[in-house]
Write an enzyme that holds these catalytic residues in place. Sequence first.
Site, PDB file in Angstrom:
ATOM      1  N   SER A  58     -10.357   5.206  -4.569  1.00 32.09           N
ATOM      2  CA  SER A  58     -10.077   6.019  -3.393  1.00 32.09           C
ATOM      3  C   SER A  58      -9.321   7.298  -3.778  1.00 32.09           C
ATOM      4  O   SER A  58      -9.775   8.069  -4.598  1.00 32.09           O
ATOM      5  CB  SER A  58      -9.303   5.179  -2.370  1.00 32.09           C
ATOM      6  OG  SER A  58      -9.294   5.777  -1.101  1.00 32.09           O
ATOM      7  N   ASP A 107     -14.959   2.634   0.530  1.00 37.83           N
ATOM      8  CA  ASP A 107     -13.705   2.702  -0.218  1.00 37.83           C
ATOM      9  C   ASP A 107     -13.501   1.452  -1.075  1.00 37.83           C
ATOM     10  O   ASP A 107     -13.554   0.326  -0.576  1.00 37.83           O
ATOM     11  CB  ASP A 107     -12.547   2.842   0.777  1.00 37.83           C
ATOM     12  CG  ASP A 107     -11.282   3.337   0.121  1.00 37.83           C
ATOM     13  OD1 ASP A 107     -11.003   2.928  -1.015  1.00 37.83           O
ATOM     14  OD2 ASP A 107     -10.554   4.129   0.749  1.00 37.83           O
TER      15      ASP A 107
END
Length: 296
Positions: free
Chosen positions: A38, A186
């Site tokens: 991320s 993510d």
Amino acid sequence: MKIDGVFSGGGVKAFAFLGALQALEENDIQFERVAGTSAGALFATFIAAGYNAKEMKKIFLDLPLESFLDQSYWSSFFPFVKWLTLYQTMGLYRGNYFETWLQEKLKMKGIYKFSDLPPEKLKIVAADLTFNRVIIFPDDLKKYYHIDKNYFRVAKAVRSSISIPYFFRPSKIINPLTRQKSYIVDGMILSNFPLWLFDREKLIRLRPILGMQLTDPKHYYYNSKIANAIDMLSALIGTMRKAYDTRYIAENVAKDILFFPIDQVSATDFNLTIEQKKALIDLGYKRTLKFLSKWP
């Protein structure tokens, strides 16, 4: 000194990494390989591309974070539209602006595809919802998707890793042979802190490994209090996000992990003031200097 670095996810809290990188540079510590999930993937990518702490600090302090919250044409005029279309789009914001912005920044360093980087220099973690697995860019592209990693765009990989579920729309990868579409989100939902990437079983470390985690270490060991269905759902999500990483950290001493306990801002607070950004950078700088004074 050359080291390998692993950066956790944490959204805008990652401004602390800027201060940490400055402290590392001042102590003549350089990264040979980097990896992240991320927001950690974003900073790892900037490092791999050759940006130094001073350059990154200028870029991110001048950056209006809210520009990443790109909406459709109609949603920009009628905010409720993005909520009405969430069922089909699977994300409030498109994420296109982020990918274009990052592509431009990488282009300034001559980076476009993974082949433009030294082999093994960068590893990015994301989650494939279609096949229920952690994927590592660029390593898994050929194995899972029949895609030559040398021609896959770095910005696309980072865009995939930062796709917070329901916040940003999932990224998509289409297998050119089977035409199977995979929805990528993510990496934090499966491994928010992939320290295991560079410290695999039976492999001797080639150099020191430093992990940077945007949380307090006690968050890995707290007991969840479950009294109702809502508590259970929260605990379930937390377990999915942290179970693998927690086991790894528990089995390996935490002496190589630099923790940044940040509770004053939310990971998705894209309206940070310049003062808040600088406060996070200062926190990262000071904690890193303190850590380095004792790091064996």
